[in-house]
Design an enzyme around this catalytic site. Sequence first.
Site, PDB file in Angstrom:
ATOM      1  N   CYS A 132       0.833  -1.207   0.000  1.00 12.46           N
ATOM      2  CA  CYS A 132       0.000   0.000   0.000  1.00 12.46           C
ATOM      3  C   CYS A 132       0.871   1.262   0.000  1.00 12.46           C
ATOM      4  O   CYS A 132       1.498   1.536  -1.017  1.00 12.46           O
ATOM      5  CB  CYS A 132      -0.993  -0.051   1.152  1.00 12.46           C
ATOM      6  SG  CYS A 132      -2.480   0.879   0.758  1.00 12.46           S
ATOM      7  N   HIS A 181      -3.651  -5.087   0.343  1.00 13.55           N
ATOM      8  CA  HIS A 181      -3.051  -5.651   1.565  1.00 13.55           C
ATOM      9  C   HIS A 181      -3.133  -7.178   1.527  1.00 13.55           C
ATOM     10  O   HIS A 181      -4.148  -7.742   1.959  1.00 13.55           O
ATOM     11  CB  HIS A 181      -3.806  -5.147   2.799  1.00 13.55           C
ATOM     12  CG  HIS A 181      -3.630  -3.703   3.070  1.00 13.55           C
ATOM     13  ND1 HIS A 181      -2.757  -3.226   4.022  1.00 13.55           N
ATOM     14  CD2 HIS A 181      -4.212  -2.617   2.520  1.00 13.55           C
ATOM     15  CE1 HIS A 181      -2.814  -1.912   4.050  1.00 13.55           C
ATOM     16  NE2 HIS A 181      -3.692  -1.499   3.146  1.00 13.55           N
ATOM     17  N   GLU A 207      -1.781  -9.256   3.361  1.00  9.29           N
ATOM     18  CA  GLU A 207      -1.714  -9.850   4.709  1.00  9.29           C
ATOM     19  C   GLU A 207      -3.090 -10.216   5.261  1.00  9.29           C
ATOM     20  O   GLU A 207      -3.213 -11.129   6.067  1.00  9.29           O
ATOM     21  CB  GLU A 207      -0.989  -8.902   5.679  1.00  9.29           C
ATOM     22  CG  GLU A 207      -1.683  -7.583   6.015  1.00  9.29           C
ATOM     23  CD  GLU A 207      -1.399  -6.455   5.016  1.00  9.29           C
ATOM     24  OE1 GLU A 207      -0.992  -6.769   3.865  1.00  9.29           O
ATOM     25  OE2 GLU A 207      -1.601  -5.279   5.373  1.00  9.29           O
TER      26      GLU A 207
HETATM   27  N1  GLN Z   1      -2.078   6.701   2.689  1.00 11.69           N
HETATM   28  C1  GLN Z   1      -2.147   5.935   1.473  1.00 11.69           C
HETATM   29  C2  GLN Z   1      -3.488   6.091   0.796  1.00 11.69           C
HETATM   30  O1  GLN Z   1      -4.473   6.443   1.412  1.00 11.69           O
HETATM   31  C3  GLN Z   1      -1.826   4.483   1.728  1.00 11.69           C
HETATM   32  C4  GLN Z   1      -2.786   3.789   2.650  1.00 11.69           C
HETATM   33  C5  GLN Z   1      -2.270   2.483   3.190  1.00 11.69           C
HETATM   34  O2  GLN Z   1      -1.058   2.246   3.212  1.00 11.69           O
HETATM   35  N2  GLN Z   1      -3.156   1.648   3.688  1.00 11.69           N
HETATM   36  O3  GLN Z   1      -3.583   5.843  -0.394  1.00 11.69           O
END
Ligand code: GLN
Length: 539
Positions: free
Chosen positions: A382, A508, A510
């Site tokens: 992310c 994600h 995970e």
């Molecule tokens: N802050 C980033 C976004 O909103 C990444 C979010 C995250 O890592 N879950 O796109």
Amino acid sequence: METKYIFVTGGVVSSLGKGIVAASLGKLLQARGYSVTIQKFDPYINIDPGTLNPYEHGECYVTDDGHEADLDLGHYERFLDIATSRANNITTGRIYQNVIRKERKGDYLGKTVQVIPHITDEIKRNVKLLGLKKQYDFVITEIGGTVGDIESLPFLESVRQLKWELGQNCLCVHLTYVPYIAAAGEVKTKPTQHSVKQLQEVGIQPDILVLRTEHTLSSDILRKVALFCNVSAESVVQSVDVPTIYQVPLALGEQHLDEIVLKKSGITPEAKPELKEWKKFLALREEAKDVVTIALVGKYVELQDAYKSIDEALLQAATYSGRKLRLISVHSEKVSEENVAELLGGVDGVVVAPGFGSRGVDGKFVALRYTREHGIPTLGICLGMQCMVIEFARNVLGWSDAHTTEIDPTTTHKVVDLMEEQKSISDLGGSMRLGGYDCVLRPGSKIAAAYGSDFIRERHRHRFEFNSQYREAYEAAGMICAGENPDTGLVETVELSGHPWYVGVQYHPEYRSTVLHPSPLFLAFVKEAIKHGGERHQS
Ligand code: GLN
């Protein structure tokens, strides 16, 4: 069979591991062939934990249907291999929101709206919601907080009512703590007695007690607790500290927790389940001798629960790769040009963590440049992927001001930018791109090889995206956008050609990794890390 409802409450102190006990009981019942789901009720006023920072509440877990959930749902999924949903995590905030919405619609027909019965009815409706379609034999409900808290009273009142209404189809398992007083050389049961009294005061007689303890309790102690708490002697079990949470189902199974539950529910227990695959996982973990060393670079690494699902996914992948996991926490704010070689030069692989806001991102850029230039296997998750994209723009494509508009809205190279749909949204709660999305992977790419498939589904939680306008420039320079959303064309994964394994994912992975079905992406990453470690030792 009629759905049985089991409540798990907690007493004396918090952090006793109610979630693990609930998940372990669920696992034991599931192993006997029953269909089980688990839900968590949190007594705080936030609608969901999505707006809570990790200092307050650890990791925010995300379900496939896009709910930002308590991290205990992660335990439920990892233990039971089931998908949870919005219905599996309810807060006081959501209960009140529903009741107030109904009040505004006039649904209460002029009545005074009160905690009892309206709030308790709404709580009970949500408990039973999961049992409605008769798809579960057991619905386990974990009540967050500790007995005696003002906040949890409406939940406990609902448990009291349900026990009365459902009779044998409803049980209460109460988890308490038995401290060891070193100076006296004794364990003390008084706090447990008091916490059971507190439950009894609100009209709940627990059916089963689970005593958390650091020292094994004698049968005399267990009998004493039974006597003082109106619970039959065999219904008092202990949960002693074990090396891994994944041993808890076995430890509770040895004390027949599942059999006690079945008997109390009017079911005759059949042969004991074997939990073969589960035990195989534990044996692998036990037998592993060699170590794989992974560094996790993030700004919350000092918090135990901030990256819970990543920690667990790494442990699962290492175990199935025959390795012990040595997880090194690297605080992203502390990574600099001067110390990066010392911090990361000796590790087998690096994970760059998700996150929000600017704190620590510069350290992530330094770490990523180092692993990119030194051929160290790297997984960016992310924000971790977004940092890969930015670092590549700055140091390879030569766009020194490249950034994400989350941090620098005025940059000329907005390589990570807000999605069009996000631009009009001002609320922070529940407004991100959330939950499971399909993704197609380019055949022949590293990411497709990792999954052994060119079609996957993973869960998202973010507002910003790779800016597709730059896609061609990236690909021409060697950063391949191999994963794409089939409906929107959004870039979901990047990887470097000419690097052993440098992969970033906007989702994600995970969240979907479970004990019996570890994430293919984490497995592939750990495999590369082991390979890199071997090569490093040879040279
Ligand atoms: N802050 C980033 C976004 O909103 C990444 C979010 C995250 O890592 N879950 O796109």
